[in-house]
Design an enzyme around this catalytic site. Structure first.
Site, PDB file in Angstrom:
ATOM      1  N   ASN A 187      -3.072   4.286   4.609  1.00 35.56           N
ATOM      2  CA  ASN A 187      -3.715   3.194   3.890  1.00 35.56           C
ATOM      3  C   ASN A 187      -3.537   1.872   4.626  1.00 35.56           C
ATOM      4  O   ASN A 187      -4.458   1.065   4.709  1.00 35.56           O
ATOM      5  CB  ASN A 187      -3.143   3.061   2.474  1.00 35.56           C
ATOM      6  CG  ASN A 187      -3.344   4.315   1.652  1.00 35.56           C
ATOM      7  OD1 ASN A 187      -2.376   4.934   1.214  1.00 35.56           O
ATOM      8  ND2 ASN A 187      -4.577   4.735   1.463  1.00 35.56           N
ATOM      9  N   THR A 201       5.980   0.665   2.363  1.00 36.57           N
ATOM     10  CA  THR A 201       6.985   1.403   3.113  1.00 36.57           C
ATOM     11  C   THR A 201       6.243   2.382   4.010  1.00 36.57           C
ATOM     12  O   THR A 201       5.611   3.337   3.531  1.00 36.57           O
ATOM     13  CB  THR A 201       7.926   2.168   2.166  1.00 36.57           C
ATOM     14  OG1 THR A 201       8.644   1.210   1.392  1.00 36.57           O
ATOM     15  CG2 THR A 201       8.920   3.010   2.945  1.00 36.57           C
ATOM     16  N   LEU A 222       0.826  -1.209   0.000  1.00 37.35           N
ATOM     17  CA  LEU A 222       0.000   0.000   0.000  1.00 37.35           C
ATOM     18  C   LEU A 222       0.858   1.256   0.000  1.00 37.35           C
ATOM     19  O   LEU A 222       2.020   1.224   0.412  1.00 37.35           O
ATOM     20  CB  LEU A 222      -0.897  -0.034   1.242  1.00 37.35           C
ATOM     21  CG  LEU A 222      -1.717  -1.346   1.326  1.00 37.35           C
ATOM     22  CD1 LEU A 222      -2.104  -1.649   2.752  1.00 37.35           C
ATOM     23  CD2 LEU A 222      -2.920  -1.265   0.409  1.00 37.35           C
ATOM     24  N   PRO A 223       0.288   2.384  -0.441  1.00 35.38           N
ATOM     25  CA  PRO A 223       1.140   3.578  -0.618  1.00 35.38           C
ATOM     26  C   PRO A 223       1.573   4.281   0.666  1.00 35.38           C
ATOM     27  O   PRO A 223       2.688   4.795   0.722  1.00 35.38           O
ATOM     28  CB  PRO A 223       0.279   4.520  -1.475  1.00 35.38           C
ATOM     29  CG  PRO A 223      -1.037   3.864  -1.694  1.00 35.38           C
ATOM     30  CD  PRO A 223      -1.030   2.518  -1.055  1.00 35.38           C
ATOM     31  N   LYS A 257      15.098  -0.077   5.753  1.00 37.50           N
ATOM     32  CA  LYS A 257      14.838   0.572   4.471  1.00 37.50           C
ATOM     33  C   LYS A 257      15.001   2.078   4.568  1.00 37.50           C
ATOM     34  O   LYS A 257      15.648   2.704   3.727  1.00 37.50           O
ATOM     35  CB  LYS A 257      13.438   0.244   3.953  1.00 37.50           C
ATOM     36  CG  LYS A 257      13.157   1.068   2.711  1.00 37.50           C
ATOM     37  CD  LYS A 257      12.098   0.579   1.803  1.00 37.50           C
ATOM     38  CE  LYS A 257      12.062   1.521   0.581  1.00 37.50           C
ATOM     39  NZ  LYS A 257      10.880   1.350  -0.223  1.00 37.50           N
ATOM     40  N   LYS A 262       9.197  11.182   0.143  1.00 36.70           N
ATOM     41  CA  LYS A 262       8.306  10.422   1.033  1.00 36.70           C
ATOM     42  C   LYS A 262       9.123   9.611   2.053  1.00 36.70           C
ATOM     43  O   LYS A 262       8.857   9.644   3.245  1.00 36.70           O
ATOM     44  CB  LYS A 262       7.428   9.469   0.224  1.00 36.70           C
ATOM     45  CG  LYS A 262       6.493   8.633   1.093  1.00 36.70           C
ATOM     46  CD  LYS A 262       6.085   7.321   0.422  1.00 36.70           C
ATOM     47  CE  LYS A 262       5.597   6.324   1.468  1.00 36.70           C
ATOM     48  NZ  LYS A 262       5.411   4.972   0.943  1.00 36.70           N
TER      49      LYS A 262
END
Lengths: 336, 336, 336, 336
Positions: free
Chosen positions: D108, D134, D103-104, D209, D284
């Site tokens: 979400n 992420t 999912l973005p 990450k 982001k």
């Protein structure tokens, strides 16, 4: 002390202004269903360094209190004074239709409102819930939505001014929420502060506070860097401060709260950076500014860096010193 | 326009103060060997945007001029007015014992003073050389040393205020040099500026100017970031400006020169950032602040970043816009 | 130690490469007027921590030396070894047509070349002057111009690698100057270093060095911030280093010189940040990068901030520790 | 393309390593209650640019799918291929005991797990829920707690590598969660990626990450600043890149993904910054790094500034360009 300083001069203007910004008298009618003829009990949740003196100022103005704090000891003083102590935020909401909350962080606020025994479990329709904590504007908006679902009213009203201003009733409240309810909030907040400023929709009280404090942090660090550079270039600190204060470099941090020892009297820099507004608290507010900027995708290059500088200072022994001690932090000579 | 704004309000205070700071009358005697009874010619080197109106104000006060500019065209107007035009800085020094220089960069100043046909080639003993360029304080100190070796006096006297203030004789001069010579400098500078401030030893005039402008850049960017963040958080810009200006975030950039269009009248932000103090000039001054900070090992975290931001803006089409256009630079919405 | 680490692995590649970059043999002829058949004396000015072992390596290769240092004691060792000690840079230039200078700052270099008893007072036509100091590229260019006027040749050849590499003859030289003279420079520099890299016109040696060190500083601080953040988020430092080193975050500071104690052996972080490349030296090089960026109007946002961070560290007791100690600087916990 | 580049070279190492890090075979038994003998259906929620090819790779390996996407059109392709499409995350949970979500944003993810028709409404005991989005590590931890309350298992497994790697099954997964369940996760993730790395407790996958991407952003901007400065100082870009890559300034951004057009082939800088990893996506991820740093009170001076730089770039027309376009952003000449 920072508090009184911050308001000296500004206070009268703000007072005038907040009067000017009052909603017209007619709108008072709108909230009359919420008992105002006689002084009905007011709920108060969060009796820490700030909440304690704020609640006492409400008492002085004749409001009976229903109090709760997660640390029972914090309530004792109020019990001894004859106020009613209850055992959860929900219980406060059951007995009072106007409640003020004063909590350390967003997480505490969420717990007190939405937790298992939170206000929302027993809040009455039409209640006025005023949160004076300094929290993320986005959290304030979320809480407002939940409160609204229960048929009650939420306003965010963070304060400017420290423990001293809380004691003397000289806080500044920046209020966000439905404008029609501002007068009702003002009735209570006016007992605890000398200025109550309406800022717009829910969340804008928090927004105004963190915006001010971000600019304050930037100009304080800027003043400290500038004074230090000027001194190293051979300028007398008092003379440099005078030049800045009559020129376009002038700011509150240079003319009212100068961070260089010896330049001004009665400010933390004159007292080894004791008192005032602690570096940790500034770091916290900058963290909120950062969060808001990130979520609204607003670039804050200097604001972010100011945040990081106060963060570092907290780890270098400055956490309890006034935030103007950034001058001392930068000042130290290189050692070999 | 920036200039007049910058001085509005501050002007009277600075004038009072600069009077208060005048060296005692006795010291005037020290410079009497340098002809002051009648108005003997004054040299003026550098007749650009700023130098031109400054020199004219000296003329208006009755001083005959000996002028030089590297671009002969710049001298024409003065020749037509009957002033004497010569062909090198050395020639100016031969004919005048008081000289004012107004040059774009440190390198130009070094050339005009120490170059092959520079002032120092023919300077008379006892001459008073006043440099109003904005240059590196370290260069000013170097020039002063060389001038002193020749038995003359050097003072640095950079200006605050733009072309408008230069025309109206409302510049502020920040003067560094031997205090005994301040009155002699003031006689001339007072013809071109409304405030002449003594800052200390040679180089401190430059130091004061770059310190002020560094703090100005920091608080301007800070104000722009803060206003932008507040607007994105839902605050009305005018209301936010009011809150800041009555609180501890207040600074010249927020209360006198607000960068947000629509908040104030009569400032560059109200006129598409035309006029005022160009981004390129701010970047230049920040470069000098950076150089001074590097050579004195003074940490300037926000000052360095402000420098870089104005640097970037120069490459993004803002070089000729007023430096408050940083709001516009930050404001743009993300595009997809 | 940093030096040997820096070269481990890279050394063979650089050696290969520097060979490949050698000007063709024909150009050697051009310098043959400068005695190369037998080993004629080489001048060496600046016998400090670095200059001392460098000069000794020239001796080991059979070059007689003419030495000078501003501190006579520094020459003693060489006098005892039978080398010729003279009393000024000018005297060195009188007796040697190949001179190497190794000085702490730009100002020292200017003095040694252009001062009252500087090299240029007695330099012979056709002499080769190699400056291995780390100085402002703009100063190197200025010196080159003056040297050229005297009919001699100037090359900048700053070194990478510390005292250890200087002793073992494993320095890297980054050389700027006329390409035809590179072979002549290489003859001498190859006695002191394992890699001699031709970078382009005069000044590019310095440029290459400060560019590398700026990127090194940025990636070191970035690695320290990242490792610290990861650890606070619950990652094991060794595992995090492995992940970074196999991913796009990989850099020399993460895979060869990791700043976190316990992650690698044989690096300063494994030895309380002793040895290596001192924070003060990094701050100096970043100051040069800053100066170059300011004068070429190149934006260096992270580079500037890295400079300020090392500046601050110098004042907080880290000046003699290896520059990887920025991890320790950032790591400290906030205290209350 | 970025993806394949990122993995070239690193891939084999990571593969080896991820094998080495596999929990011992015994622990596989622990998950055998969750059907593994035959290929039972796997749930997949979020079929966007990344999710679509990931899900297809599961199909290729023979796993029947139960899919859901908030945009019904995204499911069509899978329906046509004979997979089962359901109408909510809850429905997926009802029919599959292994679910992957892609999912973005954090919001979400919260909705898909905890929303009104979220996974948790119908999740079966013992289910394995793997989130490859992420998101904020703190949100991952929160979700894990809620999942655990329902007797199921949650792992965070964000990916490195773009759409190309997703298609070719060459993603890298960084996995956080209970180690005993790693093998079970690996069974599925190994169908979609060439490297599956166990990072530690829940949230550490996300942590790894964002740490990597923060260091990547810092070193990319640092490389761009350095290359630009070097070029302006007269260095040839290819030569400068070679020098950096053999020295301590070396990093992935300089040696594998150089941002300067003309230095390398096959990277976005060789193709007008098309393809690769978009500036918006980097902004982001830096926002997540910023949030994590703020909440853990970790100072990230360069990380914060990198965040702000990518934020600004998004508003200046770079949002869809590869993040190495920061070179172009910094490169532009000042205009007058």
């Amino acid at each position: 002390m920072a508090a009184s300083l911050r308001l000296r001069g500004a206070a009268s203007g703000l007072r005038y202004w907040s009067r000017r910004l009052q909603p017209p008298a007619a709108s008072l009618a709108a909230v009359c269903s919420r008992s105002m003829a006689s002084k009905t009990p007011v709920g108060f949740i969060g009796l820490g360094n700030m909440g304690n003196p704020m609640a006492k100022n409400l008492m002085k103005h004749g409001y009976p209190l229903i109090v709760y704090d997660v640390f029972p000891d914090a309530c004792k003083e109020f019990q001894d004074a004859g106020e009613q102590v209850v055992s959860s935020p929900a219980d406060v909401a059951e007995k009072a239709d106007r409640i003020i909350t004063m909590l350390p962080t967003s997480i505490n606020a969420i717990e007190v409102y939405s937790g298992a025994s939170g206000i929302l479990k027993k809040v009455k329709k039409g209640s006025l819930l005023i949160d004076s904590s300094t929290i993320d504007p986005a959290v304030a908006k979320e809480l407002a939505k939940e409160v609204e679902k229960m048929g009650a009213v939420f306003m965010d009203a963070p304060v400017s001014g420290g423990v001293g201003a809380a004691r003397s009733g000289n806080l500044t409240f920046m209020v966000g929420g439905v404008e029609d309810e501002f007068a009702a909030a003002q009735e209570l907040l006016g007992c605890m502060g000398s200025s109550v400023v309406y800022c717009g929709a829910v969340g804008t009280g928090q927004a105004a506070k963190i915006c001010n404090n971000m600019l304050l942090a930037i100009s304080m660090i800027g003043t400290a860097e500038t004074m230090n550079l000027g001194i190293r270039l051979g300028l007398d600190p008092k003379l440099l401060a005078k030049i800045l204060n009559m020129s376009s470099g002038r700011c509150w941090s240079s003319d009212t709260y100068n961070p260089v020892p010896g330049v001004m009297e009665g400010v933390p820099s004159a007292n080894n950076y004791q008192g005032g507004f602690g570096t940790t608290l500034m770091a916290k507010d900058l963290g909120l500014a950062q969060d808001s900027a990130t979520s609204t995708k607003s670039p804050i290059l200097l604001g972010s860096l100011a945040h990081q500088i106060y963060r570092i200072m907290c780890a270098k022994g400055y956490s309890k010193k006034d935030f103007s001690s950034v001058f001392q932090f930068l000042r130290e000579e290189e050692t070999f």
